[in-house]
Design a protein around this motif. Structure first.
Motif, PDB file in Angstrom:
ATOM      1  N   PRO A 107      54.678  55.882  79.398  1.00 14.74           N
ATOM      2  CA  PRO A 107      53.701  56.863  79.474  1.00 14.74           C
ATOM      3  C   PRO A 107      54.027  57.690  80.819  1.00 14.74           C
ATOM      4  N   ASP A 108      54.369  56.907  82.075  1.00 16.75           N
ATOM      5  CA  ASP A 108      54.442  57.664  83.211  1.00 16.75           C
ATOM      6  C   ASP A 108      55.697  58.745  82.873  1.00 16.75           C
ATOM      7  N   GLN A 109      56.689  58.325  82.144  1.00 15.99           N
ATOM      8  CA  GLN A 109      57.644  59.406  82.012  1.00 15.99           C
ATOM      9  C   GLN A 109      57.248  60.605  81.190  1.00 15.99           C
ATOM     10  N   LEU A 110      56.424  60.254  80.117  1.00 15.52           N
ATOM     11  CA  LEU A 110      55.984  61.437  79.186  1.00 15.52           C
ATOM     12  C   LEU A 110      55.284  62.535  80.175  1.00 15.52           C
ATOM     13  N   ARG A 111      54.456  61.975  81.282  1.00 13.68           N
ATOM     14  CA  ARG A 111      53.773  62.840  81.969  1.00 13.68           C
ATOM     15  C   ARG A 111      54.276  63.386  82.902  1.00 13.68           C
ATOM     16  N   ASP A 112      55.701  63.212  83.153  1.00 14.34           N
ATOM     17  CA  ASP A 112      56.646  63.836  84.327  1.00 14.34           C
ATOM     18  C   ASP A 112      57.295  65.034  83.755  1.00 14.34           C
ATOM     19  N   PRO A 113      57.093  66.100  84.365  1.00 14.04           N
ATOM     20  CA  PRO A 113      57.852  67.453  83.729  1.00 14.04           C
ATOM     21  C   PRO A 113      59.259  67.273  83.956  1.00 14.04           C
ATOM     22  N   ASP A 114      59.733  66.297  85.126  1.00 16.26           N
ATOM     23  CA  ASP A 114      61.294  66.496  85.299  1.00 16.26           C
ATOM     24  C   ASP A 114      61.829  65.374  84.852  1.00 16.26           C
ATOM     25  N   TYR A 115      61.082  64.710  83.821  1.00 13.40           N
ATOM     26  CA  TYR A 115      61.957  63.412  82.943  1.00 13.40           C
ATOM     27  C   TYR A 115      62.821  64.158  81.939  1.00 13.40           C
ATOM     28  N   THR A 116      64.018  63.679  81.613  1.00  9.65           N
ATOM     29  CA  THR A 116      64.612  64.130  80.591  1.00  9.65           C
ATOM     30  C   THR A 116      64.927  63.204  79.341  1.00  9.65           C
ATOM     31  N   PRO A 117      64.227  63.438  78.352  1.00  9.24           N
ATOM     32  CA  PRO A 117      64.463  62.287  77.181  1.00  9.24           C
ATOM     33  C   PRO A 117      65.854  62.420  76.763  1.00  9.24           C
ATOM     34  N   PRO A 118      66.610  61.658  76.080  1.00 14.37           N
ATOM     35  CA  PRO A 118      67.765  61.475  75.597  1.00 14.37           C
ATOM     36  C   PRO A 118      68.016  62.577  74.617  1.00 14.37           C
ATOM     37  N   PRO A 119      69.322  63.533  74.828  1.00  9.40           N
ATOM     38  CA  PRO A 119      69.327  64.708  73.902  1.00  9.40           C
ATOM     39  C   PRO A 119      68.856  64.360  72.383  1.00  9.40           C
ATOM     40  N   ALA A 120      69.207  63.466  71.648  1.00  9.04           N
ATOM     41  CA  ALA A 120      69.327  63.129  70.612  1.00  9.04           C
ATOM     42  C   ALA A 120      67.490  63.105  70.152  1.00  9.04           C
ATOM     43  N   LYS A 121      66.761  62.957  70.996  1.00  9.72           N
ATOM     44  CA  LYS A 121      65.163  63.050  70.854  1.00  9.72           C
ATOM     45  C   LYS A 121      64.724  64.422  71.545  1.00  9.72           C
ATOM     46  N   ALA A 122      65.237  64.904  72.679  1.00 10.07           N
ATOM     47  CA  ALA A 122      64.820  66.092  73.240  1.00 10.07           C
ATOM     48  C   ALA A 122      65.086  67.383  72.452  1.00 10.07           C
ATOM     49  N   VAL A 123      66.200  67.279  71.641  1.00  9.46           N
ATOM     50  CA  VAL A 123      66.798  68.641  71.168  1.00  9.46           C
ATOM     51  C   VAL A 123      65.827  69.155  69.871  1.00  9.46           C
ATOM     52  N   PRO A 124      65.459  67.807  68.845  1.00  5.14           N
ATOM     53  CA  PRO A 124      64.597  68.032  67.900  1.00  5.14           C
ATOM     54  C   PRO A 124      63.191  68.639  68.541  1.00  5.14           C
ATOM     55  N   LEU A 125      62.604  67.990  69.536  1.00  7.74           N
ATOM     56  CA  LEU A 125      61.331  68.290  70.088  1.00  7.74           C
ATOM     57  C   LEU A 125      61.337  69.808  70.530  1.00  7.74           C
ATOM     58  N   GLY A 126      62.492  70.330  71.196  1.00  3.34           N
ATOM     59  CA  GLY A 126      62.658  71.637  71.621  1.00  3.34           C
ATOM     60  C   GLY A 126      62.782  72.426  70.391  1.00  3.34           C
ATOM     61  N   ILE A 127      63.284  72.322  69.311  1.00  2.00           N
ATOM     62  CA  ILE A 127      63.381  72.960  68.244  1.00  2.00           C
ATOM     63  C   ILE A 127      62.036  73.102  67.600  1.00  2.00           C
ATOM     64  N   GLN A 128      61.383  72.111  67.682  1.00  2.00           N
ATOM     65  CA  GLN A 128      59.959  72.287  67.193  1.00  2.00           C
ATOM     66  C   GLN A 128      58.961  73.465  67.980  1.00  2.00           C
TER      67      GLN A 128
END
Length: 475
Positions: free
Chosen positions: A9-30
């Motif tokens: 939860p703390d990471q999800l609220r942090d603008p500077d947190y970088t999720p793993p690319p495999a999860k971040a890329v699909p979210l970015g394309i969304q």
């Protein structure tokens, strides 16, 4: 993909947190899918107004492909300014930038019927307006008092009302088809209605990305329908694909430079509205994603990025950028506040823009299909304006301000010939309806006394002065 699988939860609220690319890329394309249609639509509308859009058979029609490309490239670059930042420029938040609808009522009369020749003044105005917009970042906190919901809600409502006519024209067959028998035919309307029905169905009965991307999916279904009924021959799609290059770079000052007072004044004045919209979106992101208010530094950085992104876009033949509200809702829905997720989406958008074959497919969308999507989008602009107006305390003073500003603004949009003898610069600004309405609302809001007596409005309202209180201050 659940939020818990992406981070704590703390990471999800942090603008500077970088999720793993495999999860971040699909979210970015969304994020890109949620704004894709809205982002390229203004370029299509401006080209249509200029005379080289869909169905025009103009030799300049290929220029539409370039404008679509630039819409994607510079929306992506402006988004990178927000997420990565450049010194004080950028909010360092997941702010998605895209081509703004707000400027369309200014841009349409500037280019109307002028073809490519009208674009030099347009893009020079974009550059100057963007620089002015960036300068607003230094004073944005001190001018917000002059743009309360009464003013911003009125302007946004008028933007939507000015554009709904475009949606109906597109659905019926487009301006070039107006004098032809097929204009308004059942076949034309059937394509638009299919898009509207699919969009509404997904909005009301689907969840997650299916709901957020409802317009895009509706257009895809309409596109397939147009192919099935013979409205769009497969040969036309193949021809457009074959003629487009695999890769192309932006061209600086492609359309030249021309200083037009109407363009410069119009873009600079509308920058105020765009800046306030961005402030609202940044506040919405921090509240929805992190449960806090936006800081002055974030608001200032976002305004700088808004303006500089617009100015840079103008250099290369792209239209003004602003923050996209639909992506604010996506941040709240996914619960992922990471700005780096949006960075991936911005890179994807830039890559799409550098590949003309993407734009080549977009420009094969039948105008009737696009009309269905535009009807929904511009209707939502009107609804957003009305939503802003719901925050107004509807006392008699505010009703009078709204009445006068709306009457003048909407009236000039409906009857532009009423000011045909004004000098060209003033005529273009007046027929937009937006600027005179905003000016009237701002001035009256600043100078009129706080209360008007009940009898002072009854005599001019035909007994229909209204008795609702609206939302009270502090509610």
């Amino acid at each position: 993909m659940t939020s818990s699988s992406i981070g704590t939860p703390d990471q999800l609220r942090d603008p500077d947190y970088t999720p793993p690319p495999a999860k971040a890329v699909p979210l970015g394309i969304q994020h890109v899918l949620a704004m894709f249609v809205s982002n390229v639509t203004p370029a299509i509308i401006v080209a249509g107004a200029a005379g080289f859009g869909f169905g025009s058979n103009s030799p300049d029609f290929p220029e539409l492909l370039y404008m679509i490309q630039m819409s994607m490239v510079f929306a992506g670059i402006a988004t990178l300014l927000q997420t990565i930042s450049l010194g004080p420029v950028g909010a360092k938040l997941p702010v998605v930038q895209g081509t703004s609808f707000a400027f369309l009522p200014i841009m349409i009369p500037l280019v109307a019927g002028k073809g490519v020749d009208g674009l030099a003044a347009l893009f020079t105005g974009v550059i100057v307006g963007g620089i002015f917009h960036a300068l607003l970042g230094t004073v944005i906190g001190r001018i917000r008092f002059a743009l309360p919901p009464l003013v911003t809600g009125l302007v946004v409502t008028l933007i939507g009302l000015a554009l709904v006519k475009v949606g109906i024209q597109y659905a019926a067959g487009g301006v070039p088809a107006m004098d032809k028998p097929e204009y308004g035919s059942l076949m034309n309307w059937s394509a638009a209605v299919i898009v509207i029905l699919v969009t509404l169905g997904l909005k009301f009965f689907a969840r997650g990305m299916l709901s957020i991307s409802a317009v895009l999916i509706g257009l895809l279904v309409g596109y397939v329908y147009a192919i099935a009924i013979g409205m769009l021959p497969l040969s036309a799609i193949g021809g457009s694909w074959e003629r487009a290059a695999f890769f192309a770079l932006p061209q600086p000052f492609k359309y030249g430079v021309e200083f037009s007072a109407a363009a410069i004044i119009g873009f600079c004045l509308m920058a105020f509205v765009s800046a306030v919209e961005t402030v609202g979106d940044v506040s919405g992101i921090t509240k929805g994603g992190a449960g806090r208010e936006a800081t002055d530094k974030e608001i200032q950085g976002a305004t700088y990025a808004d303006g500089i992104g617009t100015a840079v876009a103008g250099f290369f033949g792209a239209l003004p950028n602003t923050s996209f509200s639909q992506n604010v809702g996506l941040v709240a829905m996914t619960g992922v506040m990471s700005r780096h997720v949006v960075t991936y989406g911005a890179i994807f958008l830039i890559v799409c823009g550098l590949v003309p074959k993407v734009g080549a497919i977009i420009r094969t969308i039948p105008i009737e299909v696009l009309g269905g999507g535009v009807i929904v989008m511009f209707g939502m602009v009107v609804a957003a304006g009305i939503s802003m107006l719901s925050d107004v305390h509807w006392n008699r003073r505010n009703m009078v301000i709204f009445a006068i500003a709306l009457s003048v603004g909407l009236g000039l949009q409906l009857e532009p010939k009423a000011v045909q003898y004004l000098p060209d610069t003033l005529r273009i600004l007046m027929t937009s309806g937006l600027l005179p309405a905003a000016f009237i609302a701002i001035v009256l809001n600043l100078v009129l006394p706080e209360e008007l007596a009940e009898e002072s409005t009854e005599e001019v309202s035909g007994g229909m002065s209204g008795h609702g209180n609206g939302s009270m201050p502090g509610e």
